[in-house]
Design an enzyme around this catalytic site. Structure first.
Site, PDB file in Angstrom:
ATOM      1  N   GLY A  59       0.813  -1.142  -0.022  1.00  0.00           N
ATOM      2  CA  GLY A  59      -0.242   0.082  -0.059  1.00  0.00           C
ATOM      3  C   GLY A  59       0.789   1.297   0.131  1.00  0.00           C
ATOM      4  N   CYS A  86       5.387  -6.040   1.505  1.00  0.00           N
ATOM      5  CA  CYS A  86       5.785  -4.557   1.574  1.00  0.00           C
ATOM      6  C   CYS A  86       4.951  -3.997   2.704  1.00  0.00           C
ATOM      7  CB  CYS A  86       5.499  -3.890   0.265  1.00  0.00           C
ATOM      8  SG  CYS A  86       6.274  -2.626  -0.214  1.00  0.00           S
ATOM      9  N   TYR A  87       4.016  -3.123   2.449  1.00  0.00           N
ATOM     10  CA  TYR A  87       3.568  -2.344   3.357  1.00  0.00           C
ATOM     11  C   TYR A  87       2.652  -3.469   4.523  1.00  0.00           C
ATOM     12  CZ  TYR A  87       0.484   0.897   6.260  1.00  0.00           C
ATOM     13  OH  TYR A  87      -0.056   1.453   6.954  1.00  0.00           O
ATOM     14  N   HIS A 177       8.016  -7.791  -3.872  1.00  0.00           N
ATOM     15  CA  HIS A 177       6.961  -8.323  -4.278  1.00  0.00           C
ATOM     16  C   HIS A 177       6.908  -9.574  -4.959  1.00  0.00           C
ATOM     17  CE1 HIS A 177       4.318  -4.357  -3.524  1.00  0.00           C
ATOM     18  NE2 HIS A 177       5.619  -4.096  -3.465  1.00  0.00           N
ATOM     19  N   GLU A 179       4.560 -11.302  -5.785  1.00  0.00           N
ATOM     20  CA  GLU A 179       3.194 -11.636  -7.081  1.00  0.00           C
ATOM     21  C   GLU A 179       3.782 -11.007  -8.391  1.00  0.00           C
ATOM     22  OE1 GLU A 179       3.523  -9.454  -4.631  1.00  0.00           O
ATOM     23  OE2 GLU A 179       2.699  -7.500  -4.980  1.00  0.00           O
ATOM     24  N   ASP A 235     -17.074 -12.257 -22.099  1.00  0.00           N
ATOM     25  CA  ASP A 235     -17.602 -12.572 -20.858  1.00  0.00           C
ATOM     26  C   ASP A 235     -19.149 -12.986 -21.210  1.00  0.00           C
ATOM     27  OD1 ASP A 235     -15.438 -11.404 -19.867  1.00  0.00           O
ATOM     28  OD2 ASP A 235     -16.443  -9.449 -19.182  1.00  0.00           O
ATOM     29  N   LYS A 377     -10.606 -12.189 -15.378  1.00  0.00           N
ATOM     30  CA  LYS A 377     -10.688 -12.383 -16.873  1.00  0.00           C
ATOM     31  C   LYS A 377      -9.844 -13.453 -17.144  1.00  0.00           C
ATOM     32  CE  LYS A 377     -12.339 -10.039 -20.606  1.00  0.00           C
ATOM     33  NZ  LYS A 377     -13.488  -9.482 -20.667  1.00  0.00           N
TER      34      LYS A 377
END
Ligand code: XMP
Length: 521
Positions: A59, A86-87, A177, A179, A235, A377
């Site tokens: 964040g 991180c944060y 990070h 991710e 979609d 998605k």
């Protein structure tokens, strides 16, 4: 019996990082369902989720500011593993008795960490024979002193405490990070946390998701009839295929062909769904009506309103002809559901429910069936393939609701649309042929209603202009114009000028977003 794919799940608490959705996606790529909720959700709600582990996102804030977002102690009392990123690591450190300081050296970009003994990444390395991991950093503050019970597990040049853990309580913090793909072993680190440390069974897979969604739809709608607005986009197409599989003839799709679709698109939608898959599809040929409504209108927002309004009217008229339909299916996906508000304050990150039905009139209030509500998605695409939809449909570039109505600049005339359809079709066909389609995120042609001089053979021409637009982007919020090869662009330009009557010039759009938008209107 198929496994309960929601039994093992991870809770991701959102502290404002733009990477939060990426964390949730990575967890799911590990085969585990994850939900994102705001950092300040109530302690009761935190407990009610029943998560097997918690991830605290990054964040933009500093824990040393007045009233910073704080991780609730309820998280540490769940008795499940917690990973702070991180944060998330900083608030974990601050709340458990450590200290965090502003660093004079902001660290942004690639960094190398030297891992120590760690349950999270011990034994992993990016350099043979050396304990070294290449990771992505993006922080100003850093942990200065560890909370009681923790040990340091990695250091970088700017952060002596780049990672920490308390193995007995299964609390982990990383300053980098895991991710993002820039962290080369990021996925392995996520897997270790999700599978080895949290002990989740990895059942969240496309085949299980399909079976689960089908069962849920059958349970919810029973023998009732369901209506779906089919647009041909990814979609609504996946919803159609899924519902057809689940409830067969109880599903009726209405496909409003407003004449602003791509070349032959209407026929292709019918061919795939009605003929090939055997779905009930009512195609409404409404082009005449849309062109009439757009006559003389050149303002982009006005055009959008007219197209949207006509669309609802046509859809409503068709729906009224159907008897006893109590359910409306929608292609709402997870990012629509977790729309975050309050990004400006960095604190009040509210997660709102999405009201996609907004435009439908009062008397059409039906119960909603939204089988993609939990999916990102990329997951929608995977289950589309699982359901047998062709790759060309599942990986199709996005197409705006108002269609070519916003790609013919100014007033929309039928003959402008026809020229645009032909030019666009040539561009897309060539992108496929040259293996460039999947390398761009969105590509299309735009019709410019200005005329320019050209020569062809011995004759002088005074004809219209086509602009080609192709962009690369992750989130469509920012975009870079695609560096398509000159020879390719020349070939497309020649084909368009030779094959589309009334076009004498082709240009290529080299504007990024920002400052330009992706669409021209
Ligand atoms: P812009 O032009 O805002 O586009 O950079 C970002 C993405 O949104 C799509 N787009 C729309 N989609 N209705 C839609 O359903 C619209 O009115 C609309 N306008 C833009 C655009 O194609 C791009 O993918």
């Amino acid at each position: 019996m198929h496994p309960d794919i929601h039994a093992d799940k991870l809770l991701i608490l959102y502290f404002g990082s733009q990477y939060t959705q990426l964390i949730a996606r990575r967890v799911r790529e590990c085969g585990v369902y994850s939900e994102i909720h705001p950092w300040d959700m109530s302690d009761d709600d935190i407990a009610a989720i029943g998560a097997r582990g918690v991830v605290l996102s990054g964040g933009p804030e500093s824990v040393n500011l007045d009233d910073p977002p704080k991780v609730s102690h309820a998280v540490f009392e769940l008795g499940v593993p917690v990973l702070g990123i991180c944060y998330g690591m900083q608030t974990m450190a601050a709340e458990l008795g450590g200290t965090v300081e502003g660093s004079i050296h902001r660290e942004f970009g690639y960094a190398e960490i030297t891992p120590d003994h760690s349950g999270l990444f011990g034994g992993l390395s990016d350099v043979e024979g050396e304990p070294l991991l290449k990771v992505w950093m993006s922080h100003g503050d850093r942990v200065e002193s560890l909370p009681p019970g923790f040990v340091a597990t990695a250091s970088s040049r700017n952060s002596p405490l780049a990672a920490m853990e308390d193995a007995s309580r299964h609390f982990y913090g990383v300053q980098f990070h895991p991710e993002v793909t820039h962290t080369l072993k990021g996925m392995e680190i996520m897997l270790r946390f999700v599978r080895d440390i949290c002990g989740c069974a990895c059942e969240w897979t496309p085949d299980h998701i399909v079976v689960d969604a089908i069962e849920k739809v059958r349970r919810d709608v029973g023998k009732d009839k369901v209506l779906l607005g089919l647009s041909g986009g990814v979609d609504s197409s996946v919803v159609a295929a899924l519902l057809h599989e689940a409830i067969g003839d109880q599903l009726t799709c209405v496909f409003v062909d407003h004449g602003l679709l791509r070349h032959h698109e209407g026929d292709q939608v019918m061919e795939l769904f009605a003929e090939h898959l055997g779905v009930n599809v009512i195609r409404v040929h409404a082009a005449e009506r849309f062109f009439r409504a757009l006559d003389g209108v050149s303002d982009p927002e006005e055009k959008r309103k007219i197209i949207g309004g006509q669309f609802i009217e046509v859809f409503e008229e068709e729906a009224a002809k159907l008897k006893d339909v109590h359910w409306l299916a929608q292609g709402t996906i997870y990012p629509d559901v977790i729309e975050s508000a309050g990004a400006k304050t960095g604190k009040a990150h509210v997660i709102k429910s999405h009201h996609n039905v907004g435009g439908l009139p009062e008397h059409m209030r039906m119960q909603l069936v939204e089988p993609l509500r939990e999916l990102f998605k990329d997951e929608v695409r995977k289950i589309g393939l699982e359901l047998g939809l062709p790759r060309t449909m599942v990986f199709r570039h996005p197409f705006p609701g108002p269609g070519l109505g916003v790609r013919v600049l100014g007033e929309v005339k039928r003959h402008y649309v026809e020229k645009l359809q032909l030019a666009d079709d040539i561009f897309i066909e060539e992108l496929y042929k040259h293996d460039l389609y999947d390398k761009t995120s969105q590509a299309f042609a735009v019709f410019l209603p200005v005329r320019s001089v050209g020569v062809m053979g011995d004759g002088r021409r005074y004809d219209y202009v086509i602009a080609l637009r192709a962009v690369e982007t992750i989130d469509f919020m920012t975009a870079r114009w695609a560096r398509l090869p000159y020879d390719f662009l020349e070939h497309v330009s020649l084909r368009i000028i030779n094959e589309v009557d009334g076009i004498s010039r082709v240009t290529y759009d080299i504007s990024g977003k920002p400052p330009a938008t992706i669409e021209w209107e």
